[in-house]
Design a protein around this motif. Structure first.
Motif, PDB file in Angstrom:
ATOM      1  N   ALA A   4       0.851  -1.190   0.000  1.00 26.66           N
ATOM      2  CA  ALA A   4       0.000   0.000   0.000  1.00 26.66           C
ATOM      3  C   ALA A   4       0.890   1.246   0.000  1.00 26.66           C
ATOM      4  O   ALA A   4       1.833   1.337   0.790  1.00 26.66           O
ATOM      5  CB  ALA A   4      -0.916  -0.003   1.215  1.00 26.66           C
ATOM      6  N   ARG A   5       0.593   2.156  -0.903  1.00 27.49           N
ATOM      7  CA  ARG A   5       1.361   3.398  -0.990  1.00 27.49           C
ATOM      8  C   ARG A   5       1.406   4.125   0.353  1.00 27.49           C
ATOM      9  O   ARG A   5       2.431   4.709   0.718  1.00 27.49           O
ATOM     10  CB  ARG A   5       0.744   4.293  -2.070  1.00 27.49           C
ATOM     11  N   GLU A  30      -1.670   3.468  -6.074  1.00 31.38           N
ATOM     12  CA  GLU A  30      -2.179   3.138  -4.737  1.00 31.38           C
ATOM     13  C   GLU A  30      -1.608   1.823  -4.219  1.00 31.38           C
ATOM     14  O   GLU A  30      -1.350   1.675  -3.029  1.00 31.38           O
ATOM     15  CB  GLU A  30      -3.699   3.080  -4.777  1.00 31.38           C
ATOM     16  N   ARG A  31      -1.441   0.849  -5.108  1.00 32.07           N
ATOM     17  CA  ARG A  31      -0.849  -0.450  -4.770  1.00 32.07           C
ATOM     18  C   ARG A  31       0.463  -0.572  -5.541  1.00 32.07           C
ATOM     19  O   ARG A  31       0.460  -0.588  -6.762  1.00 32.07           O
ATOM     20  CB  ARG A  31      -1.784  -1.599  -5.135  1.00 32.07           C
ATOM     21  N   VAL A  32       1.580  -0.643  -4.823  1.00 26.23           N
ATOM     22  CA  VAL A  32       2.904  -0.635  -5.432  1.00 26.23           C
ATOM     23  C   VAL A  32       3.420  -2.065  -5.587  1.00 26.23           C
ATOM     24  O   VAL A  32       3.391  -2.851  -4.630  1.00 26.23           O
ATOM     25  CB  VAL A  32       3.878   0.197  -4.557  1.00 26.23           C
ATOM     26  N   ASP A  33       3.891  -2.387  -6.785  1.00 26.07           N
ATOM     27  CA  ASP A  33       4.497  -3.684  -7.056  1.00 26.07           C
ATOM     28  C   ASP A  33       5.979  -3.587  -6.681  1.00 26.07           C
ATOM     29  O   ASP A  33       6.738  -2.866  -7.331  1.00 26.07           O
ATOM     30  CB  ASP A  33       4.338  -4.025  -8.534  1.00 26.07           C
ATOM     31  N   PRO A  34       6.414  -4.314  -5.627  1.00 25.06           N
ATOM     32  CA  PRO A  34       7.809  -4.191  -5.198  1.00 25.06           C
ATOM     33  C   PRO A  34       8.818  -4.657  -6.252  1.00 25.06           C
ATOM     34  O   PRO A  34       9.930  -4.149  -6.282  1.00 25.06           O
ATOM     35  CB  PRO A  34       7.894  -5.044  -3.935  1.00 25.06           C
ATOM     36  N   ALA A  35       8.435  -5.587  -7.121  1.00 24.46           N
ATOM     37  CA  ALA A  35       9.350  -6.025  -8.171  1.00 24.46           C
ATOM     38  C   ALA A  35       9.562  -4.911  -9.198  1.00 24.46           C
ATOM     39  O   ALA A  35      10.688  -4.641  -9.617  1.00 24.46           O
ATOM     40  CB  ALA A  35       8.816  -7.280  -8.844  1.00 24.46           C
ATOM     41  N   ALA A  54      -0.280  -7.874   4.904  1.00 28.02           N
ATOM     42  CA  ALA A  54      -0.529  -9.289   5.140  1.00 28.02           C
ATOM     43  C   ALA A  54      -1.647  -9.814   4.235  1.00 28.02           C
ATOM     44  O   ALA A  54      -1.629 -10.957   3.809  1.00 28.02           O
ATOM     45  CB  ALA A  54      -0.892  -9.517   6.607  1.00 28.02           C
ATOM     46  N   SER A  55      -2.622  -8.982   3.936  1.00 30.71           N
ATOM     47  CA  SER A  55      -3.763  -9.397   3.121  1.00 30.71           C
ATOM     48  C   SER A  55      -3.533  -9.177   1.626  1.00 30.71           C
ATOM     49  O   SER A  55      -4.437  -9.381   0.833  1.00 30.71           O
ATOM     50  CB  SER A  55      -5.012  -8.623   3.550  1.00 30.71           C
ATOM     51  N   SER A  56      -2.340  -8.773   1.256  1.00 29.79           N
ATOM     52  CA  SER A  56      -2.056  -8.467  -0.139  1.00 29.79           C
ATOM     53  C   SER A  56      -1.986  -9.726  -0.989  1.00 29.79           C
ATOM     54  O   SER A  56      -1.370 -10.699  -0.597  1.00 29.79           O
ATOM     55  CB  SER A  56      -0.724  -7.717  -0.217  1.00 29.79           C
ATOM     56  N   PRO A  57      -2.611  -9.710  -2.174  1.00 29.13           N
ATOM     57  CA  PRO A  57      -2.535 -10.877  -3.072  1.00 29.13           C
ATOM     58  C   PRO A  57      -1.187 -10.975  -3.762  1.00 29.13           C
ATOM     59  O   PRO A  57      -0.493 -10.056  -3.937  1.00 29.13           O
ATOM     60  CB  PRO A  57      -3.642 -10.619  -4.088  1.00 29.13           C
TER      61      PRO A  57
END
Length: 57
Positions: A4-5, A30-35, A54-57
């Motif tokens: 989450a940003r 809003e949702r950041v892809d760490p890769a 923790a709830s992130s897909p």
């Protein structure tokens, strides 16, 4: 796995890095892809494992 940003912004603000936090709020989704954003997270000295929801897909 996404971050989450708001978690990134909060971590930066805790360090007193207000300008960087403001930039992240404007530029990152809003949702950041760490890769995809691994270089930026490294530059900000943030460990994705510490920020992931923790709830992130």
């Amino acid at each position: 796995m996404r971050i989450a940003r708001e978690r990134i912004v909060a971590a930066l603000r805790e360090r007193g890095q207000q300008a960087r936090a403001d930039w992240v709020e404007r530029e990152l989704p809003e949702r950041v892809d760490p890769a995809k954003h691994s270089g930026l997270l490294a530059t900000l000295n943030l460990n994705p494992a510490d920020l992931v929801d923790a709830s992130s897909p």
